[in-house]
Enzyme design. Sequence first.
Site, short mmCIF file in Angstrom:
data_model
loop_
_atom_site.label_atom_id
_atom_site.label_comp_id
_atom_site.label_asym_id
_atom_site.label_seq_id
_atom_site.Cartn_x
_atom_site.Cartn_y
_atom_site.Cartn_z
CE1 TYR A 144 -3.70 2.40 0.51
CE2 TYR A 144 -2.47 3.16 2.53
CZ TYR A 144 -3.57 3.53 1.51
OH TYR A 144 -4.49 4.34 1.59
CG ASP A 239 5.60 3.52 1.14
OD1 ASP A 239 5.83 4.21 2.12
OD2 ASP A 239 4.33 3.43 0.81
CE LYS A 267 0.44 4.60 8.44
NZ LYS A 267 0.69 3.89 7.21
#
Length: 428
Positions: A144, A239, A267
């Site tokens: 994702y 990522d 995050k």
Amino acid sequence: MIYKRSSALFAEAQKVIPGGVNSPVRAFKAVGGDPIFVKKASGAYLYDEDDNRLIDYINSWGPMILGHAFPPVVNAVIEKTKQGTSFGMPTEIETTIAQLAVSMVPNIDKIRFVNSGTEACMSAVRLARGFTGKDKIIKFAGCYHGHSDSFLIQAGSGAVTFGSPNSPGVTQGTAKDTLLANYNDLDNVKELIASNKGEIACIIIEPVAGNMGCIPPVEGFLEGLRTLCDEHDILLVFDEVMTGFRLAKGGVQELLGVAADIVTFGKVIGGGLPVGAFAARKEIMDYLAPVGPVYQAGTLSGNPLAMAAGLAMLTELNDNPEIFSSLTAKTEYLHQGMHQALVDHGVVHTINRIGSMISVHFAEGKVIDFASAAEGNNDTFKKFFHGMLAEGIYIAPSAFESWFITDALSYKDLDETIAAVQKVAKTL
Ligand SMILES: *Cc1c(COP(=O)(O)O)cnc(C)c1O
């Protein structure tokens, strides 16, 4: 446990918010039941609107690596707020956090801050395309990279949980430039490169996957991608929105010793405020506006509150590197305890773990890619989720999510969790 007020709040929310949530993974669609509304949180615990206390293994999907309402972050935000929350003009703190991030992460000279992991990945790919002059990208099934159009092809976690691997609204034109490979399958990547010769701008990957449960790369996989990228003038984009500042100060690049060309963050880097970032060596980053031709912008990017929270978080991690070994030790302890409990009750399972990421798959074989993750027994997972919740343990409401261990967890919390697994395993 009683969820009277949560259920009432959810009923109200659904009238004015689609599905009652502002991000689909928060709904309990994959496990059944109503989502729990949070009132407040502190350290390792969530307190819901019915005053239940839950031990939290999601931690806002990663950012709260040192626990909720972590005082240095809270105080930094309070102090900054008093001086104004956004100016749309440069501020010193943006340079301070950039310098710190660049010093912590290998292979990057410059970094740009944005407002989410989605934005970071979307911008990184535009930069890769602009820099290489090529259009196509390779991504991996089950990885994702946020919800921008070119990534919503077999995108793991949320998208898979809801059974829409390819979202309506993503045009054929966009989809044709995203090539899909299997995680941990180097030969598959070689084939894609061979059949799209000279057309691939970048390979984007979660260097440790966390959106189909936790799936570490097999030995040689990332190294193999690095070699392929060098041979074919392709940029390797890591990522690290989930893994950055979590698995090590310098993320997976440091932990596994493989260099990326562009790295994305989110995050943890925002300490719980909306922050993302992307970074690379100088010649790539200077391809961005205003020095270079690739456009990218943001009204609230690098705003003082976000930067204050992020700086407080990164400073804490940079000054106390033993946090990472402490997290790993806690995760290992949990792993062993849960494994034993499931073995004791004959529950078929596989636990994957690296650093402070861990996931329990109710599958027989090894879980190394999306196909093997999807073989897990979802009915068992549902029972497990609700059983754990009844014991006051909050794990992600989907079998395709990693758990995020926070350093605020005490060994007593971990023992309580393992005891809950013992109890729930009996019912599986
Ligand atoms: C969470 C996540 C994103 C998206 O970040 P948002 O802040 O939710 O937009 C991208 N990549 C990975 C690996 C993630 O885990």
